[in-house]
Design a protein around this motif. Sequence first.
Motif, short mmCIF file in Angstrom:
data_model
loop_
_atom_site.label_atom_id
_atom_site.label_comp_id
_atom_site.label_asym_id
_atom_site.label_seq_id
_atom_site.Cartn_x
_atom_site.Cartn_y
_atom_site.Cartn_z
N TYR A 193 -10.67 -29.65 -2.70
CA TYR A 193 -10.58 -30.21 -1.85
C TYR A 193 -11.39 -30.96 -0.57
O TYR A 193 -10.70 -32.14 0.24
CB TYR A 193 -10.47 -28.92 -0.57
CG TYR A 193 -9.58 -27.59 -0.74
CD1 TYR A 193 -8.40 -27.76 -1.67
CD2 TYR A 193 -9.42 -26.28 -0.58
CE1 TYR A 193 -7.01 -26.72 -2.27
CE2 TYR A 193 -9.20 -25.27 -1.24
CZ TYR A 193 -7.08 -25.83 -1.44
OH TYR A 193 -6.40 -24.87 -2.38
N TYR A 211 -13.41 -19.41 -1.94
CA TYR A 211 -12.51 -20.79 -2.62
C TYR A 211 -13.59 -20.51 -3.43
O TYR A 211 -12.66 -20.87 -5.00
CB TYR A 211 -12.52 -21.17 -1.71
CG TYR A 211 -11.14 -21.70 -0.80
CD1 TYR A 211 -10.50 -21.67 -1.09
CD2 TYR A 211 -12.03 -21.33 0.71
CE1 TYR A 211 -9.28 -21.69 -0.21
CE2 TYR A 211 -10.93 -21.20 1.95
CZ TYR A 211 -9.22 -21.13 1.82
OH TYR A 211 -8.76 -21.03 2.40
N SER A 213 0.18 -24.16 0.97
CA SER A 213 0.23 -22.84 -0.30
C SER A 213 -0.59 -22.67 -0.66
O SER A 213 -0.72 -21.46 -1.80
CB SER A 213 1.45 -22.74 -0.54
OG SER A 213 1.30 -24.14 -1.53
N THR A 214 -1.76 -23.40 -0.97
CA THR A 214 -2.59 -22.79 -1.80
C THR A 214 -3.97 -22.16 -1.01
O THR A 214 -5.07 -21.65 -2.06
CB THR A 214 -3.40 -24.36 -2.82
OG1 THR A 214 -3.88 -25.17 -1.52
CG2 THR A 214 -1.65 -25.08 -3.43
N ASP A 232 -2.70 -28.73 1.70
CA ASP A 232 -1.38 -27.58 0.93
C ASP A 232 -1.26 -26.55 1.31
O ASP A 232 -2.96 -25.90 0.77
CB ASP A 232 -0.54 -28.36 -0.82
CG ASP A 232 0.43 -27.27 -1.05
OD1 ASP A 232 1.28 -26.05 -0.14
OD2 ASP A 232 0.61 -27.40 -2.13
#
Length: 303
Positions: free
Chosen positions: A136, A200, A114-115, A112
């Motif tokens: 992920y 991340y 947006s993440t 996604d």
Amino acid sequence: MKNKILIICLFLACFSCKKEKQDNGKLNVVTTTTMITDLVKNIGGDQINIQGLMGSGVDPHLYKASEGDVSKLVNADIIFYNGLHLEGKLVEVFEKMGSLTKTPIALADELDKSTLIGSDYFASNYDPHVWFNIDYFKQFTKKVSQVLSEKDPENSIYFIENEKLYLAKLDSLQNTIKNTIETLPQEKRILVTAHDAFNYFGKNYDFEVVGLQGLSTATEAGVQDVQKLAAFIIDKKVKAIFVESSVPKRTIEALQAAVKSKGHDVSIGGTLYSDALGNAGTIEGTFIGMFEYNVNTIVNALK
């Protein structure tokens, strides 16, 4: 110019009658980074033929396809790559392959957007170092299993079982590293590395992450970058900074020297694996082993 020559070779190879692919009834799979190669090996096991383009210590940001790579790509049944322009110099090759009825699979397309963490360094506008979010990587795992099962339905049960086993190992990894990181006080969670591959990781585990070269190793740090980061290290009383296996050590050594020139001291806490795994046959040569090794190295050096 070299890339254009390789693309011409790609077109010629696609229409050539010569085949180098292994014909043992198994899928021929080509992967780019060592992280993806390790993942696909875990799911495909002995039911696939796999060839990874990049080896230990190879920087995917700077990697250029060779003529041998073109041959591997042309003869592949499936090609898995990270995407988000991590393999920047291979993107044009992959785009041309897509027009030749082969569709290389960018695993990051499963995520996604947006993440994701934004970045102006890449044409995708996102930080591509997504494997440092284990959730992920679980999505990558499911996609690999799905694609292998679709291409080879006779072995789908085998691939799905391997998927379940590997997801369980990733669950265990998450628990292990969470427990290890919790032993490090919040105020000491400042991670300074050669380039910004760990954003991340930092987002998931509450680390402030600072990279000397930014997100892409294609850009080099200047004197002002070094001096600015040296001042940050002194101000924050950072105990250790880290080398990366796929980035020249001199960048971090220059930073350490800059800190010392100001009358302070910072140690090199060890070498982290960022854009590539360790040597094959070692613990660090697997994704799970690499992640655990990195966390132990970071926590032990910063305590």
